[in-house]
Write an enzyme that holds these catalytic residues in place. Structure first.
Site, PDB file in Angstrom:
ATOM      1  N   GLU A 120       0.831  -1.216   0.000  1.00 11.82           N
ATOM      2  CA  GLU A 120       0.000   0.000   0.000  1.00 11.82           C
ATOM      3  C   GLU A 120       0.863   1.262   0.000  1.00 11.82           C
ATOM      4  OE1 GLU A 120      -3.043  -0.312  -0.591  1.00 11.82           O
ATOM      5  OE2 GLU A 120      -3.876  -2.081   0.413  1.00 11.82           O
ATOM      6  N   HIS A 141      -2.670   2.025   8.522  1.00 11.83           N
ATOM      7  CA  HIS A 141      -3.785   1.347   7.861  1.00 11.83           C
ATOM      8  C   HIS A 141      -4.026   0.029   8.571  1.00 11.83           C
ATOM      9  CE1 HIS A 141      -6.253  -0.906   5.164  1.00 11.83           C
ATOM     10  NE2 HIS A 141      -5.288  -1.745   4.849  1.00 11.83           N
ATOM     11  N   HIS A 143      -7.390  -3.166   9.572  1.00 16.55           N
ATOM     12  CA  HIS A 143      -8.695  -3.705   9.190  1.00 16.55           C
ATOM     13  C   HIS A 143      -9.625  -3.696  10.399  1.00 16.55           C
ATOM     14  CE1 HIS A 143      -6.690  -6.055   5.594  1.00 16.55           C
ATOM     15  NE2 HIS A 143      -6.508  -4.735   5.544  1.00 16.55           N
ATOM     16  N   GLU A 171     -17.504  11.701  21.820  1.00 12.28           N
ATOM     17  CA  GLU A 171     -16.077  11.733  21.475  1.00 12.28           C
ATOM     18  C   GLU A 171     -15.811  11.913  19.988  1.00 12.28           C
ATOM     19  OE1 GLU A 171     -13.825   8.295  22.606  1.00 12.28           O
ATOM     20  OE2 GLU A 171     -12.740   9.572  24.001  1.00 12.28           O
ATOM     21  N   HIS A 212     -12.972  -3.143   3.396  1.00 16.55           N
ATOM     22  CA  HIS A 212     -11.545  -3.439   3.513  1.00 16.55           C
ATOM     23  C   HIS A 212     -10.989  -2.979   4.869  1.00 16.55           C
ATOM     24  CE1 HIS A 212      -7.251  -3.091   1.572  1.00 16.55           C
ATOM     25  NE2 HIS A 212      -7.192  -3.327   2.852  1.00 16.55           N
TER      26      HIS A 212
HETATM   27  O1  2HA Z   1      -0.761  -5.058   4.088  1.00 25.58           O
HETATM   28  O2  2HA Z   1      -3.682  -4.621   4.558  1.00 25.58           O
HETATM   29  O3  2HA Z   1      -4.325  -3.543   2.268  1.00 25.58           O
HETATM   30  C1  2HA Z   1      -1.861  -5.836   3.737  1.00 25.58           C
HETATM   31  C2  2HA Z   1      -3.037  -4.979   3.601  1.00 25.58           C
HETATM   32  C3  2HA Z   1      -3.378  -4.538   2.252  1.00 25.58           C
HETATM   33 ZN    ZN Z   2      -5.542  -3.659   4.080  1.00 30.26          ZN
END
Ligand code: 2HA
Ligand code: ZN
Length: 274
Positions: A120, A141, A143, A171, A212
């Site tokens: 990414e 980033h 999930h 909040e 995602h």
């Molecule tokens: O690094 O999360 O979006 C793996 C991921 C791809």
């Molecule tokens: Zn990801």
């Protein structure tokens, strides 16, 4: 003479190891999910001897990012498990240098065993390019479960999504008056998701990738993590309400307007504050 692994012994890397493990512990970092990057500041450059680190092979970026020309960045490796960064920092982390025209990068430390920066990377770069003048040097980033689920259950317009999160708990407005930008589902790791994220990063520090995960730009690792935690809590309340068969009305528009005045923050979206 600066030790060649001063960066690995640094406070930043210590904090990053704790954060990476916390992402896994939260359940947001299954397998190799998630990635982290930090633009280096002059103090880190000097203390770690970064300018003296030799360039290796140069690789073209999918698109030049002139805003980052000549800069240096710490980034998790492609395929790195967030659970294992604390045990394998030399393999799961690395430093990269950007060329003077911002069109290429070269690894200069870490990524032991033939690794490379995260898949990414282009998204991180296009978001850093928009946020660096606003004080943010960190991108995380991950999930996050409830935000991901909410992208299935809720209208994906940034405005509607943000307002619902603001309504779920006090909040939310306090920590993200600039809202959450929502990117519809796109190919992970693509230039397209990077460009869409960069566009939204002009106005938002939090960006949701539908079906995602989420991406946050922070002033520090804790700041980026805190932003995600706050939005995730609100998304959890929304989703649990749905699961109980209820659409929770939550905090009214007028109350959000008065909360904004009380906190001294300006909500990015208009509310019906009468
Ligand atoms: O690094 O999360 O979006 C793996 C991921 C791809
Ligand atoms: Zn990801």
């Amino acid at each position: 003479m600066v030790s060649h692994d001063a960066w690995l012994q640094s406070d930043l890397v210590k904090e990053l190891k704790v954060l990476a493990y916390a992402l896994w512990d939260k359940g947001w970092g299954e397998r190799n999910a998630g990635n982290i990057s930090v633009r280096l500041n002059p103090q880190q450059m000097a203390e770690w001897g970064v300018a003296e680190m030799a360039s290796t092979q140069w690789y073209d970026l999918p698109k030049p990012v002139p805003a980052l020309a000549g800069q240096h960045m710490l980034m998790t490796a492609s395929g790195a498990f967030m659970r294992h960064v604390k045990e394998n920092p030399e393999q799961d982390l690395g430093l990269v240098r950007f060329s003077e025209d911002g069109s290429q990068f070269t690894p200069i430390a870490g990524y032991a065993g033939g690794g490379r920066p995260s898949s990414e990377m282009i998204t991180h770069l296009l978001v850093h390019a928009e946020r660096q003048d606003k004080g943010q040097s960190v991108i995380v980033h991950t999930h996050a479960d409830w935000l991901l689920l909410m992208s299935h259950l809720h209208d994906q317009s940034s405005e509607a999504f943000t307002k619902t999160l603001w309504r779920m708990c006090s909040e939310s407005l306090m920590f993200f008056p600039d809202g959450v930008g929502v990117v519809p589902w796109m190919l992970p790791g693509s230039l397209a998701i990077g460009e869409a994220s960069g566009e939204l990063a002009k106005t938002h520090r939090l960006i949701l990738w539908a079906f995602h995960g989420v991406l946050a730009a922070g002033d520090s690792l804790d700041d980026a993590f805190g932003l995600i935690e706050t939005a995730e809590k609100a998304a959890m309340i929304y989703c649990q309400g749905k699961m109980a068969g209820r659409d929770l009305p939550g905090i009214s528009d007028a109350q959000i307007v008065s909360l904004g005045k009380h906190l001294g923050v300006t909500p990015i979206y208009e509310l019906d504050g009468r």
